[in-house]
Scaffold this active site. Structure first.
Site, PDB file in Angstrom:
ATOM      1  N   GLY A   7       0.730  -1.146   0.012  1.00 48.63           N
ATOM      2  CA  GLY A   7      -0.019   0.068   0.011  1.00 48.63           C
ATOM      3  C   GLY A   7       0.997   1.124  -0.109  1.00 48.63           C
ATOM      4  O   GLY A   7       1.855   1.373   0.919  1.00 48.63           O
ATOM      5  N   ASP A  17      -1.862   4.959  -6.115  1.00 45.78           N
ATOM      6  CA  ASP A  17      -0.302   4.652  -6.009  1.00 45.78           C
ATOM      7  C   ASP A  17       0.544   5.988  -6.575  1.00 45.78           C
ATOM      8  O   ASP A  17       1.660   6.038  -6.163  1.00 45.78           O
ATOM      9  CB  ASP A  17       0.040   3.442  -6.711  1.00 45.78           C
ATOM     10  CG  ASP A  17      -0.350   2.280  -5.969  1.00 45.78           C
ATOM     11  OD1 ASP A  17      -1.479   1.831  -5.944  1.00 45.78           O
ATOM     12  OD2 ASP A  17       0.555   1.773  -4.907  1.00 45.78           O
ATOM     13  N   ASN A  21      -3.560   2.914 -10.026  1.00 45.10           N
ATOM     14  CA  ASN A  21      -3.683   2.058  -8.573  1.00 45.10           C
ATOM     15  C   ASN A  21      -3.964   0.726  -9.126  1.00 45.10           C
ATOM     16  O   ASN A  21      -3.452   0.309 -10.457  1.00 45.10           O
ATOM     17  CB  ASN A  21      -5.270   2.569  -8.215  1.00 45.10           C
ATOM     18  CG  ASN A  21      -5.405   1.860  -6.788  1.00 45.10           C
ATOM     19  OD1 ASN A  21      -4.649   1.822  -5.868  1.00 45.10           O
ATOM     20  ND2 ASN A  21      -6.853   1.163  -6.732  1.00 45.10           N
ATOM     21  N   LYS A  22      -4.164  -0.337  -8.177  1.00 36.15           N
ATOM     22  CA  LYS A  22      -4.031  -1.678  -8.494  1.00 36.15           C
ATOM     23  C   LYS A  22      -4.712  -2.219  -9.771  1.00 36.15           C
ATOM     24  O   LYS A  22      -6.005  -1.569  -9.981  1.00 36.15           O
ATOM     25  CB  LYS A  22      -4.774  -2.287  -7.321  1.00 36.15           C
ATOM     26  CG  LYS A  22      -4.815  -3.816  -7.189  1.00 36.15           C
ATOM     27  CD  LYS A  22      -3.383  -4.706  -7.348  1.00 36.15           C
ATOM     28  CE  LYS A  22      -2.194  -4.199  -6.445  1.00 36.15           C
ATOM     29  NZ  LYS A  22      -1.023  -4.533  -7.120  1.00 36.15           N
TER      30      LYS A  22
HETATM   31  O1  MRU Z   1       0.512  -3.712  -4.804  1.00 38.19           O
HETATM   32  P1  MRU Z   1      -0.025  -3.210  -3.564  1.00 38.19           P
HETATM   33  O2  MRU Z   1      -0.982  -4.053  -2.824  1.00 38.19           O
HETATM   34  O3  MRU Z   1       0.905  -2.647  -2.800  1.00 38.19           O
HETATM   35  O4  MRU Z   1      -1.118  -2.203  -4.350  1.00 38.19           O
HETATM   36  C1  MRU Z   1      -1.829  -1.298  -3.504  1.00 38.19           C
HETATM   37  C2  MRU Z   1      -2.707  -0.561  -3.911  1.00 38.19           C
HETATM   38  O5  MRU Z   1      -2.921  -0.525  -5.344  1.00 38.19           O
HETATM   39  C3  MRU Z   1      -3.651   0.396  -3.123  1.00 38.19           C
HETATM   40  O6  MRU Z   1      -5.038   0.623  -3.546  1.00 38.19           O
HETATM   41  C4  MRU Z   1      -2.695   1.880  -3.096  1.00 38.19           C
HETATM   42  O7  MRU Z   1      -1.411   1.397  -2.802  1.00 38.19           O
HETATM   43  C5  MRU Z   1      -3.530   2.692  -2.286  1.00 38.19           C
HETATM   44  S1  MRU Z   1      -3.139   2.291  -0.574  1.00 38.19           S
HETATM   45  C6  MRU Z   1      -3.939   3.433   0.417  1.00 38.19           C
END
Ligand code: MRU
Length: 354
Positions: free
Chosen positions: A52, A243, A253-254
């Site tokens: 995150g 992100d 984002n994800k």
């Molecule tokens: O690969 P990850 O689990 O680190 O991806 C996280 C995300 O995409 C979250 O939605 C993003 O970091 C926002 S966290 C407040």
């Protein structure tokens, strides 16, 4: 165990290590780790034990402080050169979440501002800056919650993707902060739909876990069910994390987030990105410039299965993030308020001409 009873990411109580909850084991096992070696910290970020965007930033700040303590240098120049090597090492753990680089740059600036101090004092400055980054994260997330709160009304259905919750930050989360604050404020009968978020299942393993633990009415759906849930009128609002946001409001984002935004437009559902201003990268003009992490094929083919679920030799494409175009985003909820299109202008307002 209620999620607020433990820290997602912190300096351990003896200030000897990075203290995290191992997110790869949730929800089945709650295991806290204290990591001291740089390789362990790098690996924890790379393997998503801590993940995150904001949590990665805090982990890197604490990580580089711990690394700086190991530097043997008699003068500033020697110290600075060694610090930059440690910084570059941690920065190489993941490429997309800009908070990693933002936090490390902040740590570097605090070193540069201490040029005239002896090395032992620079270490103390780094300690204080890492703690400040940690503490600010909780305040910033609460402010995001406060600005998002008016969007949430009794009886609403809210859909979210991935985990932008407490586990992805120090406290409150970004996308979950308005939900937690609404619940605190007495908003009734909220229903939250969590996309499971293939391939790493952050929605299933983390978001549905933390919301459920905190007493929120939560329904888990597979990613490909979002359309029917929206079509059936069950979703009034979509809140996702982020992100990296480019200067024009394009938001990475994800993986899967941009598909959710396209569906939201089709069904006329407001789609908000929740992001601290530290996630806005004003050095990038558009989302096309955001580096997208590609991860190992096994995450798609075998990671959660008893046996491999794809033919051997098949090509696998596993991008970990996608970019949602700015015209699909109703607003970006930051600690400074809700930014509205045109984002070029609203982003400029919070950053000034820097
Ligand atoms: O690969 P990850 O689990 O680190 O991806 C996280 C995300 O995409 C979250 O939605 C993003 O970091 C926002 S966290 C407040």
């Amino acid at each position: 165990m209620r999620i607020e009873e433990f820290s997602t990411v912190d300096l351990d109580e003896n200030a000897n290590g990075l203290y995290i909850i191992d997110q790869t084991l949730l929800p089945n096992e709650t295991k806290m780790l204290t990591l001291t070696a740089q390789e362990e910290i790098w690996d924890a970020i790379y393997k998503l034990k801590v993940r995150g965007a904001p949590a990665i930033g805090v982990a890197a700040a604490i990580g580089v402080y711990l690394a700086a303590r190991e530097i043997e240098a008699d003068n500033y120049d020697e110290f600075y050169a060694a610090f930059m090597e440690k910084k570059a090492y941690l920065a190489s753990a993941r490429p997309t979440a800009v908070n990693l680089f933002w936090a490390l740059d902040r740590m570097e600036r605090s070193v540069a501002a201490s040029k005239d101090k002896p090395v032992r004092e620079i270490i103390a400055v780094l300690h204080d800056e890492a703690i400040r980054i940690r503490d600010e994260d909780a305040e910033v997330c609460r402010a995001i919650g406060k600005h998002g709160l008016p969007l949430i009304k009794d009886g609403m259905g809210i859909l979210t993707h991935c985990n932008a919750g407490t586990l992805a930050t120090v406290r409150y989360g970004t996308a979950t902060a308005p939900i937690y604050l609404a619940t605190e404020a007495g908003v009734k009968n909220l229903r939250v739909y969590c996309d499971e978020t293939r391939p790493l299942l952050q929605g299933a393993r983390l978001t549905s876990y933390e919301l459920h633990e905190n007493g929120i009415n939560t329904t888990l759906i597979c990613d490909n069910m979002a359309s029917i849930v929206m079509k059936n009128g069950l979703v009034d609002l979509i809140l996702v994390g982020c992100d990296r946001v480019a200067r024009n409001g394009d938001a990475a984002n994800k993986i899967g987030t941009s598909g959710v935004a396209i569906l939201a437009k089709h069904y006329g559902i407001p789609f908000y990105v929740c992001a601290p201003s530290s996630t806005i990268d004003i050095s990038l003009a558009t989302g096309a410039e955001i580096p997208i992490e590609e991860r190992s094929p096994d995450e798609v083919t075998e990671m959660w299965y008893k046996e491999r679920m794809a033919p051997r030799g098949i090509s696998i494409y596993n991008p970990a993030f996608d970019v949602t175009d700015n015209d699909l985003i109703t607003g970006i909820i930051t600690e400074h308020g809700i930014l509205r299109p045109p984002y070029e202008d609203s982003i400029k307002k919070i950053f000034g001409n820097s």
